[in-house]
Design an enzyme around this catalytic site. Sequence first.
Site, PDB file in Angstrom:
ATOM      1  N   ARG A   1      95.801 -16.878 119.821  1.00 28.76           N
ATOM      2  CA  ARG A   1      95.243 -16.325 118.586  1.00 28.76           C
ATOM      3  C   ARG A   1      93.829 -16.857 118.351  1.00 28.76           C
ATOM      4  NH1 ARG A   1      98.278 -17.187 112.867  1.00 28.76           N
ATOM      5  NH2 ARG A   1      97.659 -19.314 113.261  1.00 28.76           N
TER       6      ARG A   1
ATOM      7  N   ASP B   1     101.689 -10.703 100.484  1.00 31.38           N
ATOM      8  CA  ASP B   1     101.242 -12.030 100.899  1.00 31.38           C
ATOM      9  C   ASP B   1      99.863 -11.837 101.553  1.00 31.38           C
ATOM     10  OD1 ASP B   1     100.709 -14.388 102.279  1.00 31.38           O
ATOM     11  OD2 ASP B   1     102.818 -14.766 102.750  1.00 31.38           O
TER      12      ASP B   1
ATOM     13  N   PHE C   1     105.732 -13.570 107.884  1.00 31.13           N
ATOM     14  CA  PHE C   1     105.738 -14.994 108.232  1.00 31.13           C
ATOM     15  C   PHE C   1     107.110 -15.577 107.884  1.00 31.13           C
ATOM     16  CE2 PHE C   1     104.682 -19.491 107.737  1.00 31.13           C
ATOM     17  CZ  PHE C   1     103.915 -19.694 108.868  1.00 31.13           C
TER      18      PHE C   1
ATOM     19  N   TYR D   1      93.813 -22.582 102.140  1.00 28.09           N
ATOM     20  CA  TYR D   1      93.326 -23.493 103.198  1.00 28.09           C
ATOM     21  C   TYR D   1      92.915 -22.776 104.483  1.00 28.09           C
ATOM     22  CZ  TYR D   1      98.356 -23.062 104.057  1.00 28.09           C
ATOM     23  OH  TYR D   1      99.627 -22.550 104.229  1.00 28.09           O
ATOM     24  N   LYS D   2      93.111 -21.444 104.523  1.00 21.12           N
ATOM     25  CA  LYS D   2      92.701 -20.720 105.738  1.00 21.12           C
ATOM     26  C   LYS D   2      91.264 -20.232 105.539  1.00 21.12           C
ATOM     27  CE  LYS D   2      97.454 -19.080 106.510  1.00 21.12           C
ATOM     28  NZ  LYS D   2      97.907 -19.938 107.585  1.00 21.12           N
TER      29      LYS D   2
END
Length: 397
Positions: A356, A184, A113, A209-210
């Site tokens: 996605r 990560d 990322f 938060y995912k």
Amino acid sequence: MTDFAKTKSMFHLPPDLVYLDGNSLGPLPKAAVARVGRTMQEEWGDMLITAWNQADWMNQPSRVGDRIGRLIGAPTGSVVMGDTLSIKVYQALASALEINDDRGIILSDSGNFPTDLYMAQGLVKSLDKGHELKLGEPEEVESLLSEDVAVLMLTEVDYRTGRLHDMKTLTAKAHELGILTIWDLAHSAGALPVDLSAADADFAVGCSYKYLNSGPGGPAFIYVAPRLADQVRPALSGWLGHEAPFAFDLDYRPGAGIERMRLGTPPILQLAALEASLDIWDRVDMNDLRARSIELSDLFIELVESSCPELELASPRDASRRGSQVSFRFEQGYAAMQALIERGVIGDFRAPDIMRFGFTPLYVDAEDVRNAAAIIAEVMLGRLWDRKAYFERSSVT
Ligand SMILES: Cc1ncc(COP(=O)(O)O)c(C=O)c1O
């Protein structure tokens, strides 16, 4: 067996909508509203500043960290919450580079990322010791490991394609050459079973938060292997990571173990929301979750491929090499995703051409997958995406 119908009933999901974007922002756990309300009214409201002791706000980052630890194979006392993931990446990397201070290379891959790479670039500049950030293709990372590498820093599940790195093998190979590892877990924690202890990972970081549903801006977590935790020197040395914050000493002395990775005042309201979500996670067996995630993702791939020849699978076909998301390539993917969102199927788009879709068994079931696939087919076969309005880009894609 995990009761996924029960967990689904514990989320607020707007009607007539299939939410396939929990890999980006998890939905609201219904109990979070009352939980945060209670923290506001009874703790902040009634206890005011005494809540730091009375409601034990001070230890909330480690208490919650331990609950996340269960989901990622981390022992009690090895995970702490706070800050954003970008900060935690910086912290882990700075600490790892200091341990391996006779080596100059940070190895990562082109599937990482961007913020992880940006944080590394910024750190390299601040340190000004000639470190090099070296990027390989995800498939060639293993062959780039060498005794010049200080740190291998990877995102386990690729945010675009969902490709899954083999954490255990790569960590073992890295260790043979004296390389420290930073994983990560942004797209792993709550997405699939992770076992940091079994993999013998050195550092891990991730967001809440995912898949963990703490809400927008929820705090990140950091793991340091217990064998290293008393040895690392946090480059970001905040007062709440101090051995005795309320001694107000003028010099920094790191706190015990993982506590030293704390920086400043923790986000109590957001941690309260996360606790409501973790109450749901307490009902979940990670092996059941993985089995259901694969079932849903495989069904989605089968249905979409059989009706939409224009969409090209960008994720590994082999489920064991995938996280919990499925991506398709389509040149007009942005417009197609806007057309889907307008019809109640929410996924997202990652440039240049990735559509996605996240599969989160806590609140997505096979009926959702069938409904979503039918709407995707309608949009693709009817070219319903081909409208000017769908091409206008918003700031968040
Ligand atoms: C793999 C990965 N790392 C880091 C981040 C950035 O996290 P934050 O914005 O919380 O700093 C994200 C955000 O989506 C991510 O997917």
